[in-house]
Motif scaffolding. Structure first.
Motif, short mmCIF file in Angstrom:
data_model
loop_
_atom_site.label_atom_id
_atom_site.label_comp_id
_atom_site.label_asym_id
_atom_site.label_seq_id
_atom_site.Cartn_x
_atom_site.Cartn_y
_atom_site.Cartn_z
N MET A 1 -10.82 26.15 3.57
CA MET A 1 -11.79 27.08 3.02
C MET A 1 -11.33 28.51 3.32
O MET A 1 -10.85 28.79 4.40
N GLY A 2 -11.46 29.36 2.35
CA GLY A 2 -11.14 30.76 2.56
C GLY A 2 -10.00 31.29 1.70
O GLY A 2 -9.64 32.44 1.80
N ASP A 3 -9.43 30.44 0.84
CA ASP A 3 -8.35 30.87 -0.05
C ASP A 3 -8.96 31.16 -1.42
O ASP A 3 -9.10 30.27 -2.26
N TRP A 4 -9.36 32.41 -1.65
CA TRP A 4 -10.08 32.79 -2.86
C TRP A 4 -9.14 33.40 -3.89
O TRP A 4 -8.19 34.08 -3.54
N GLU A 5 -9.43 33.16 -5.15
CA GLU A 5 -8.67 33.74 -6.26
C GLU A 5 -9.66 34.42 -7.20
O GLU A 5 -10.65 33.82 -7.61
N ILE A 6 -9.37 35.67 -7.54
CA ILE A 6 -10.24 36.45 -8.44
C ILE A 6 -9.48 36.70 -9.73
O ILE A 6 -8.31 37.10 -9.70
N ASP A 7 -10.13 36.43 -10.86
CA ASP A 7 -9.52 36.65 -12.17
C ASP A 7 -10.49 37.40 -13.07
O ASP A 7 -11.70 37.33 -12.90
N LEU A 8 -9.92 38.07 -14.05
CA LEU A 8 -10.69 38.72 -15.10
C LEU A 8 -10.28 38.10 -16.42
O LEU A 8 -9.12 38.21 -16.83
N VAL A 9 -11.21 37.43 -17.07
CA VAL A 9 -10.94 36.77 -18.34
C VAL A 9 -11.49 37.67 -19.45
O VAL A 9 -12.69 37.95 -19.47
N ILE A 10 -10.61 38.10 -20.35
CA ILE A 10 -11.00 39.01 -21.42
C ILE A 10 -11.47 38.20 -22.63
O ILE A 10 -10.83 37.23 -23.03
N GLY A 11 -12.57 38.62 -23.23
CA GLY A 11 -13.14 37.91 -24.37
C GLY A 11 -12.37 38.13 -25.66
O GLY A 11 -11.56 39.06 -25.77
N LYS A 12 -12.62 37.28 -26.62
CA LYS A 12 -11.98 37.36 -27.93
C LYS A 12 -12.28 38.72 -28.56
O LYS A 12 -13.43 39.16 -28.57
N GLY A 13 -11.26 39.37 -29.05
CA GLY A 13 -11.44 40.69 -29.65
C GLY A 13 -11.75 41.76 -28.62
O GLY A 13 -12.25 42.82 -28.96
N HIS A 14 -11.48 41.47 -27.37
CA HIS A 14 -11.73 42.40 -26.24
C HIS A 14 -13.20 42.82 -26.18
O HIS A 14 -13.51 43.94 -25.80
N SER A 15 -14.09 41.92 -26.55
CA SER A 15 -15.52 42.22 -26.52
C SER A 15 -16.17 41.62 -25.28
O SER A 15 -16.78 40.57 -25.32
N GLY A 16 -16.00 42.30 -24.16
CA GLY A 16 -16.55 41.82 -22.91
C GLY A 16 -15.53 41.06 -22.10
O GLY A 16 -14.41 40.80 -22.54
N ALA A 17 -15.93 40.71 -20.88
CA ALA A 17 -15.03 40.01 -19.98
C ALA A 17 -15.85 39.20 -18.99
O ALA A 17 -17.07 39.37 -18.88
N LEU A 18 -15.16 38.34 -18.26
CA LEU A 18 -15.79 37.48 -17.27
C LEU A 18 -15.01 37.60 -15.97
O LEU A 18 -13.79 37.38 -15.96
N VAL A 19 -15.68 37.99 -14.89
CA VAL A 19 -15.06 38.03 -13.57
C VAL A 19 -15.32 36.67 -12.92
O VAL A 19 -16.47 36.24 -12.84
#
Length: 49
Positions: A1-19
């Protein structure tokens, strides 16, 4: 426990994102939608998660 990964997923057409933050050993995942990929907004979402 403790190995974290952070990503930013960009939406189709660059309309928003998901952290996403995933703990790699257990696959525990938290996520939050953001309206754009500016550093200020992504940082705020990461801290909130």
């Amino acid at each position: 426990m403790g190995d974290w990964e952070i990503d930013l997923v960009i939406g189709k057409g660059h309309s928003g994102a998901l952290v996403t933050i995933v703990e790699r050993k257990t696959s525990f995942t938290v996520s939050r939608r953001v309206d754009d990929k500016s550093a200020k907004i992504v940082t705020a979402a990461t801290i909130a998660l």
